[in-house]
Design a protein around this motif. Sequence first.
Motif, PDB file in Angstrom:
ATOM      1  N   LEU A 182      51.239  53.418  47.988  1.00  8.82           N
ATOM      2  CA  LEU A 182      50.240  52.533  47.380  1.00  8.82           C
ATOM      3  C   LEU A 182      50.105  52.808  45.887  1.00  8.82           C
ATOM      4  N   ILE A 183      50.068  54.095  45.523  1.00  5.56           N
ATOM      5  CA  ILE A 183      49.966  54.449  44.107  1.00  5.56           C
ATOM      6  C   ILE A 183      51.195  53.987  43.344  1.00  5.56           C
ATOM      7  N   ALA A 184      52.366  54.081  43.966  1.00 11.28           N
ATOM      8  CA  ALA A 184      53.576  53.583  43.319  1.00 11.28           C
ATOM      9  C   ALA A 184      53.499  52.079  43.085  1.00 11.28           C
ATOM     10  N   ALA A 185      52.748  51.383  43.937  1.00 11.17           N
ATOM     11  CA  ALA A 185      52.630  49.932  43.805  1.00 11.17           C
ATOM     12  C   ALA A 185      51.599  49.522  42.767  1.00 11.17           C
ATOM     13  N   ILE A 186      50.414  50.181  42.751  1.00  7.59           N
ATOM     14  CA  ILE A 186      49.328  49.722  41.868  1.00  7.59           C
ATOM     15  C   ILE A 186      48.710  50.836  41.033  1.00  7.59           C
ATOM     16  N   GLY A 187      49.214  52.071  41.124  1.00  3.88           N
ATOM     17  CA  GLY A 187      48.717  53.152  40.289  1.00  3.88           C
ATOM     18  C   GLY A 187      47.557  53.911  40.925  1.00  3.88           C
ATOM     19  N   ALA A 188      47.214  55.065  40.302  1.00  5.76           N
ATOM     20  CA  ALA A 188      46.089  55.884  40.756  1.00  5.76           C
ATOM     21  C   ALA A 188      44.856  55.657  39.917  1.00  5.76           C
ATOM     22  N   THR A 189      45.031  55.173  38.706  1.00  6.32           N
ATOM     23  CA  THR A 189      43.939  54.781  37.827  1.00  6.32           C
ATOM     24  C   THR A 189      44.292  53.408  37.267  1.00  6.32           C
ATOM     25  N   GLY A 190      43.296  52.667  36.810  1.00  2.92           N
ATOM     26  CA  GLY A 190      43.553  51.342  36.266  1.00  2.92           C
ATOM     27  C   GLY A 190      42.834  50.252  37.036  1.00  2.92           C
ATOM     28  N   GLN A 191      42.914  49.042  36.547  1.00  2.00           N
ATOM     29  CA  GLN A 191      42.136  47.925  37.072  1.00  2.00           C
ATOM     30  C   GLN A 191      42.531  47.540  38.488  1.00  2.00           C
ATOM     31  N   ALA A 192      43.822  47.350  38.747  1.00  2.32           N
ATOM     32  CA  ALA A 192      44.253  46.919  40.079  1.00  2.32           C
ATOM     33  C   ALA A 192      43.945  47.986  41.122  1.00  2.32           C
ATOM     34  N   ALA A 193      44.198  49.260  40.775  1.00  4.97           N
ATOM     35  CA  ALA A 193      43.941  50.349  41.723  1.00  4.97           C
ATOM     36  C   ALA A 193      42.464  50.424  42.071  1.00  4.97           C
ATOM     37  N   ASP A 194      41.598  50.328  41.071  1.00  7.05           N
ATOM     38  CA  ASP A 194      40.163  50.419  41.340  1.00  7.05           C
ATOM     39  C   ASP A 194      39.650  49.194  42.093  1.00  7.05           C
ATOM     40  N   VAL A 222      41.492  57.438  33.377  1.00  6.42           N
ATOM     41  CA  VAL A 222      40.177  57.997  33.669  1.00  6.42           C
ATOM     42  C   VAL A 222      39.901  57.839  35.158  1.00  6.42           C
ATOM     43  N   ALA A 223      39.341  58.865  35.782  1.00  8.46           N
ATOM     44  CA  ALA A 223      39.043  58.820  37.210  1.00  8.46           C
ATOM     45  C   ALA A 223      38.028  57.732  37.509  1.00  8.46           C
ATOM     46  N   GLY A 224      38.388  56.847  38.444  1.00  4.57           N
ATOM     47  CA  GLY A 224      37.496  55.809  38.934  1.00  4.57           C
ATOM     48  C   GLY A 224      37.467  55.848  40.454  1.00  4.57           C
ATOM     49  N   ASN A 225      37.257  54.694  41.079  1.00  6.90           N
ATOM     50  CA  ASN A 225      37.177  54.656  42.537  1.00  6.90           C
ATOM     51  C   ASN A 225      38.493  55.027  43.208  1.00  6.90           C
ATOM     52  N   ALA A 226      39.611  54.607  42.634  1.00  3.50           N
ATOM     53  CA  ALA A 226      40.903  54.945  43.234  1.00  3.50           C
ATOM     54  C   ALA A 226      41.160  56.447  43.169  1.00  3.50           C
ATOM     55  N   ALA A 227      40.819  57.072  42.038  1.00  6.28           N
ATOM     56  CA  ALA A 227      40.975  58.519  41.918  1.00  6.28           C
ATOM     57  C   ALA A 227      40.063  59.248  42.898  1.00  6.28           C
ATOM     58  N   TYR A 228      38.857  58.739  43.058  1.00  6.72           N
ATOM     59  CA  TYR A 228      37.926  59.317  44.036  1.00  6.72           C
ATOM     60  C   TYR A 228      38.539  59.264  45.435  1.00  6.72           C
ATOM     61  N   ASP A 229      39.098  58.126  45.820  1.00  2.00           N
ATOM     62  CA  ASP A 229      39.674  57.980  47.156  1.00  2.00           C
ATOM     63  C   ASP A 229      40.849  58.936  47.375  1.00  2.00           C
ATOM     64  N   THR A 230      41.693  59.079  46.341  1.00  6.30           N
ATOM     65  CA  THR A 230      42.839  59.980  46.467  1.00  6.30           C
ATOM     66  C   THR A 230      42.374  61.425  46.638  1.00  6.30           C
ATOM     67  N   ALA A 231      41.411  61.843  45.817  1.00  4.48           N
ATOM     68  CA  ALA A 231      40.880  63.203  45.927  1.00  4.48           C
ATOM     69  C   ALA A 231      40.214  63.415  47.285  1.00  4.48           C
ATOM     70  N   PHE A 232      39.504  62.411  47.754  1.00  4.25           N
ATOM     71  CA  PHE A 232      38.819  62.541  49.032  1.00  4.25           C
ATOM     72  C   PHE A 232      39.813  62.653  50.192  1.00  4.25           C
ATOM     73  N   THR A 233      40.924  61.944  50.096  1.00  2.95           N
ATOM     74  CA  THR A 233      41.962  62.051  51.122  1.00  2.95           C
ATOM     75  C   THR A 233      42.477  63.486  51.223  1.00  2.95           C
ATOM     76  N   LEU A 234      42.706  64.120  50.076  1.00  3.02           N
ATOM     77  CA  LEU A 234      43.166  65.505  50.071  1.00  3.02           C
ATOM     78  C   LEU A 234      42.071  66.453  50.553  1.00  3.02           C
ATOM     79  N   PHE A 235      40.851  66.205  50.134  1.00  2.84           N
ATOM     80  CA  PHE A 235      39.709  67.019  50.551  1.00  2.84           C
ATOM     81  C   PHE A 235      39.518  66.995  52.068  1.00  2.84           C
ATOM     82  N   MET A 236      39.759  65.842  52.670  1.00  2.00           N
ATOM     83  CA  MET A 236      39.510  65.683  54.099  1.00  2.00           C
ATOM     84  C   MET A 236      40.588  66.289  54.981  1.00  2.00           C
TER      85      MET A 236
END
Length: 575
Positions: free
Chosen positions: A64-76, A310-324
Amino acid sequence: MSGTTPPPGDPQDVPGGPGSEDGSTPGTDGSTRGTDGGIRRGAALMAGGTAVSRLLGFLRVAVLIAAIGATGQAADAFAVANKLPNVLFMLLAGGVLNAVLVPQVVRAYKRHDGQEYVDRLLSFGFALLAGVTVALTLAAPLLVSLYAESGNAAQQALATTFAYWCLPQMFFYGAYALLGQVLNARGSFGPYMWAPAVNNVVSIAGFGLFIVVFGDVSSADGWTAGQVALLGGSATLGVVCQALVLIPFLRRAGVRYRWRWGLRGSGLGRAGTVATWTFVGLTIGQLGYVIVSRVASAAPGAAGPAHTEVAGNAAYDTAFTLFMLPHSLVTVSLATALFTRLSAQAHDRDVAGVRTSLSSGLRVVGLFTLLAAAGLVVLAEPVVRLVLASQPQGSVDAVAGVLVAMALGLPAFGAWSMCQRVYYAYEDAKSMVPVQAAMAVVVVAGTLLGRALLPSTSWVAAAGLSMSVSYLLGTLLALRAVRRRLDGDVDGARVLRTHARATLAALAAAAVGVAVLLAVQTVGPDGVPGALVQCAAVGTVMVLVYLGGLRLLRVRELDQLVGPLLRRLRGRRRP
């Protein structure tokens, strides 16, 4: 916070499963069966399914990140839309199922009319899910506005379009939880934990096809209907398959479901009371999450055009996936394997049994979560680099900062999850509401304070840290309340001793891990190969140091965990 949202495609953090303290498993007729290995086998089977699902989940995130990135408008934009069904399911259905379904189903199957009761419960659940899903899908623009504060019209419009595709997932998440909990109550634990792997496989295929057809798209401008349909449709199709794959296992478990309507005389009144208070508590928790989501969506815009990573909602989701990951592999599996036991003990007013089960769960979960927290803090950057293989270093650093803030609260999160099971076992969701309110206040205050005092690049990390603090507060308040219920004793001294010794071992492992990490970074390769070497070398050293520390400090729970594995290995070596 109590309403923290699991990553899409992963099993919900819900109770239900085998086991009692003596190793026997409650049968559906009230009898017991099995040996001391029953609970371990059940937990191992669930952990195995969760592990496979999580590994596939990481691949899903990477694609998914390869498709739309980890930060940015589409990812968020996609992150907000695709998490909406998870958030709303947790709020409107998931927590209610946590508190109601397993105790009700376990007791139902002890009665001669148990299947009829379960049929009515399922029918009501399916009807409720369908009605709420339709209503919330129609309200997609309002929901996106509630959870997002991007200030970018194109991003907001794209998120709304994605939401129309993603919100129907709520019905199928609910169906998956309903059917899975019935399977758990019937002693069939594997399908529920393995089904999310199907979700991830379908999503990976869809996201991969998106890359092949459209390439990588990070901007919110210029999205076509085909692009939205392929990305959003792939995510939703995966959830549909996750629910439908459980159907064949129902008959194998002896469940013959028939649609039965009507709640009068079904005995659901008490369940409705528990569900109402569970809903209230989750609503309070979700109010806190709304603030987190809005602050996360505003962070990239507030940073200005000079800061694009800059960390937004997509970055939060990625970090949360690792945290979980460690929580899902150990805490959820063990808590699931303990919950049926706790429910039976609570029903039988076996205070000593509940105390023993809670103490055992807190101590064993603590051993894993303390090491996992230390590992995630030390290895945050290389772990994130493995998942964000195609992303620039700025995105990796943004996600790693959020992950460290979350990882600090992992031990408290595990303990809070165990305390929740006691409330659910006693069907006392009402007493949990004040605790959830206090946790939500901490999350909101910490997130808003971070927004007021810190640069926007740190807003999401501040929200993650406030969540960690809320887990600690929730655990302390919950244990205080549970202590009163358990005749003034939760075996606190024993639990505290185990956690104190394990904390010393984890700190020693972290110190050695940092030294090894610096050495490997100096002489090892860069990029993804370097991150892989760092994780393997540092992770191995930290585990060995931690285990040695536990042995040196005479933590007896280590023998309880490792002993059965060693005995099994010795048995296999015998001719």
